[in-house]
Design a protein around this motif. Structure first.
Motif, PDB file in Angstrom:
ATOM      1  N   GLY A  25      -5.775  12.535  -2.990  1.00 48.26           N
ATOM      2  CA  GLY A  25      -4.655  12.333  -3.904  1.00 48.26           C
ATOM      3  C   GLY A  25      -3.708  11.268  -3.415  1.00 48.26           C
ATOM      4  N   LYS A  26      -2.418  11.506  -3.605  1.00 44.57           N
ATOM      5  CA  LYS A  26      -1.410  10.472  -3.376  1.00 44.57           C
ATOM      6  C   LYS A  26      -0.137  11.112  -2.843  1.00 44.57           C
ATOM      7  CE  LYS A  26       0.140   8.432  -7.147  1.00 44.57           C
ATOM      8  NZ  LYS A  26       0.197   7.508  -8.288  1.00 44.57           N
ATOM      9  N   ARG A  34      -4.431   9.008   6.196  1.00 45.59           N
ATOM     10  CA  ARG A  34      -4.590   8.937   4.737  1.00 45.59           C
ATOM     11  C   ARG A  34      -6.049   9.023   4.288  1.00 45.59           C
ATOM     12  NH1 ARG A  34      -3.123   4.257   6.961  1.00 45.59           N
ATOM     13  NH2 ARG A  34      -4.155   2.276   6.471  1.00 45.59           N
ATOM     14  N   HIS A  53      -0.905  14.666  -6.636  1.00 48.48           N
ATOM     15  CA  HIS A  53       0.178  13.764  -6.250  1.00 48.48           C
ATOM     16  C   HIS A  53       1.353  14.608  -5.746  1.00 48.48           C
ATOM     17  CE1 HIS A  53       3.146  10.350  -7.613  1.00 48.48           C
ATOM     18  NE2 HIS A  53       3.134  10.527  -6.311  1.00 48.48           N
ATOM     19  N   THR A  82       4.030  10.264  -2.213  1.00 50.60           N
ATOM     20  CA  THR A  82       5.141   9.373  -2.553  1.00 50.60           C
ATOM     21  C   THR A  82       6.405   9.838  -1.841  1.00 50.60           C
ATOM     22  OG1 THR A  82       4.267   8.735  -4.715  1.00 50.60           O
ATOM     23  CG2 THR A  82       6.649   8.569  -4.429  1.00 50.60           C
ATOM     24  N   THR A 115       4.626   4.701  -1.722  1.00 47.77           N
ATOM     25  CA  THR A 115       3.464   5.462  -2.186  1.00 47.77           C
ATOM     26  C   THR A 115       2.209   4.961  -1.491  1.00 47.77           C
ATOM     27  OG1 THR A 115       4.421   5.841  -4.393  1.00 47.77           O
ATOM     28  CG2 THR A 115       2.051   6.093  -4.185  1.00 47.77           C
ATOM     29  N   PHE A 116       1.319   5.876  -1.137  1.00 46.90           N
ATOM     30  CA  PHE A 116      -0.014   5.464  -0.699  1.00 46.90           C
ATOM     31  C   PHE A 116      -1.045   6.463  -1.207  1.00 46.90           C
ATOM     32  CE2 PHE A 116       1.506   8.005   2.952  1.00 46.90           C
ATOM     33  CZ  PHE A 116       0.463   8.896   3.118  1.00 46.90           C
ATOM     34  N   GLU A 117      -2.266   5.985  -1.348  1.00 45.83           N
ATOM     35  CA  GLU A 117      -3.382   6.791  -1.831  1.00 45.83           C
ATOM     36  C   GLU A 117      -4.142   7.376  -0.655  1.00 45.83           C
ATOM     37  OE1 GLU A 117      -4.234   7.330  -4.994  1.00 45.83           O
ATOM     38  OE2 GLU A 117      -3.010   5.854  -6.088  1.00 45.83           O
ATOM     39  N   HIS A 144       0.440   8.925   6.591  1.00 48.22           N
ATOM     40  CA  HIS A 144      -0.146   7.607   6.328  1.00 48.22           C
ATOM     41  C   HIS A 144      -1.227   7.296   7.369  1.00 48.22           C
ATOM     42  CE1 HIS A 144      -0.238   3.098   6.338  1.00 48.22           C
ATOM     43  NE2 HIS A 144      -0.232   3.300   5.036  1.00 48.22           N
ATOM     44  N   GLU A 182       5.643   7.007 -11.479  1.00 44.23           N
ATOM     45  CA  GLU A 182       5.499   6.804 -10.041  1.00 44.23           C
ATOM     46  C   GLU A 182       6.040   7.976  -9.229  1.00 44.23           C
ATOM     47  OE1 GLU A 182       6.612   3.386  -6.678  1.00 44.23           O
ATOM     48  OE2 GLU A 182       7.263   3.174  -8.753  1.00 44.23           O
TER      49      GLU A 182
END
Length: 415
Positions: free
Chosen positions: A142-143, A137, A79, A145, A70-72, A134, A170
């Motif tokens: 958002g996020k 990013r 998400h 995953t 996961t990364f923000e 990534h 998650e």
């Protein structure tokens, strides 16, 4: 150059690397059963580690590890979850493949091997999407995953189901994108639900010539199997949006799934997947077991057909039945936001819009839909899936990668 153009440039530049990865992924045997994905998991983790992206292993079964990362983004937002599986169907070693089942060969414009269609092509698309986004990013809202799981082919408890039960916050997200085989001309917004029942027939049994002493368990099983076909004639309900999508998509459904598929999607089906009975040709069998796979259309639950199944089985006092698996058929909005994003990107890349349809087979995407999260499938054609000579066209593989990367970017750019 805009960011989507940058993503496409990276994919084209990395073409050989992407093909090399998916070929190595196929060569890493991961049949389930038996379910040991250790070699294939290492191919993925080595790749992710080299790219410097965050991930960890969730391994309730050490030989069937799940990869979660996961990364923000650079700003708050939604998400998105990418989902794919690492395990594949087993191989009948007596079959002769044009290229070996674990060869990962590239020949005739195709990538060959067990699991390339189902679903190492699609899982690779998820992995590449995670890595490419990534890099960008800070431009996302958002996020994102990644869930690459190791226990899907048997509806097992150690893959996505385990993540949902133990790491729900998650991995649930607001939308799920999956690369199971769909055919580039379709995208999947739902799937039929499996109901698996084991029937056991017991009789005294006897010498094969003493048919007056005992009924045959195998003959009773044969009669019962014939009678169970009546369950497929039960009328099934529909919903306006789904009926509209299936009606509009009939031609695409037939192209992607074969002639007759559009009607099959809207009715209960029955397959007898396994049957075992008898010890010797000159003995009356005292035991016969078989497993029935009922597939239910969206809008239909097991409660709609179990009374009929029980009524049929009750005609045979020698029969007992046991439910061994059930997953409710679910669909999300066939015209939802992610569906439209996928259609727009495919049209820009290939000049056509994929048609929203229902899947006949099962996938982990159902786990998100069952929890109210829209989940969409876009992947390659299922050439040779579950058969010998499984393959994916190289250009279709790269197209699926491009579509996932661009669609995930679009979703997380809108916030």
């Amino acid at each position: 150059m805009d960011l989507k153009g940058q993503l496409l440039e990276w994919i084209e530049r990395d073409r050989d690397e992407l093909i090399d990865f998916v070929c190595r992924f196929v060569r890493a045997k991961s049949p389930n059963p038996p379910g040991d994905t250790t070699e294939a998991v290492k191919v993925v983790t080595d790749f992710l580690g080299a790219k410097g992206v965050p991930f960890r292993l969730v391994d309730p079964q050490p030989t069937m590890a799940n990869i979660v990362g996961t990364f923000e983004g650079g700003a708050p937002g939604r998400h998105l979850v990418l989902n794919g599986h690492i395990d594949v169907f087993p191989v009948d070693e007596t079959e002769e493949w044009t290229h070996g089942p674990w060869s990962g060969a590239v020949a005739d414009g195709k990538i060959w091997g067990r699991g390339i269609a189902d679903m190492k092509c699609g899982t690779s698309a998820s992995i590449f999407t995670y890595c490419y986004l990534h890099r960008l990013r800070e431009h996302l809202k958002g996020k994102l995953t990644l869930t690459a799981v190791s226990d899907e082919e048997t509806f097992g408890p150690w893959g996505a189901r385990y993540l949902m039960e133990h790491h729900r916050d998650e991995v649930l997200g607001d939308c799920c994108l999956n690369g199971e085989p769909s055919g580039p001309v379709t995208l999947r917004f739902g799937e039929k639900g499996p109901l698996w029942i084991k029937f056991t027939v017991r009789t005294p049994g006897a010498h094969g010539s003493y048919t007056h002493l005992s009924p045959s368990a195998t003959k009773i099983a044969a009669k019962l199997i014939h009678d169970l076909e009546a369950v497929t004639e039960i009328p099934t309900p529909g919903t306006p949006d789904i009926e509209r999508a299936l009606t509009e998509g009939e031609a695409a459904i037939e192209r992607a799934l074969g002639k007759g598929a559009s009607k099959t999607l809207q009715r209960v089906t029955l397959n007898i997947g396994r049957i075992n009975g008898g010890l010797k040709v000159n003995m009356i069998p005292g035991l016969c077991e078989f497993e029935a796979d009922f597939r239910l259309p969206v809008g239909y639950a097991k409660e709609h057909i179990l009374p009929k199944i029980r009524e049929i089985a009750a005609r045979y006092p020698e029969v007992t039945m046991e439910e061994i698996n059930y997953s409710e058929a679910k669909a999300c909005d066939p015209f939802g936001e992610m569906a439209q994003i996928i259609q727009q990107n495919v049209e820009a890349l290939r000049g056509f819009k994929p048609t929203p349809i229902i899947s006949m087979g099962g996938s982990d995407a159902r786990l998100w839909r069952q929890r109210g999260v829209p989940a969409y499938i876009y992947g390659p054609y299922p050439y040779g899936m579950g058969q010998k000579d499984e393959y994916v066209d190289v250009e279709d593989f790269l197209h699926v990668v491009r579509t996932h990367v661009l669609s995930a970017f679009d979703y997380l750019s809108r916030g």
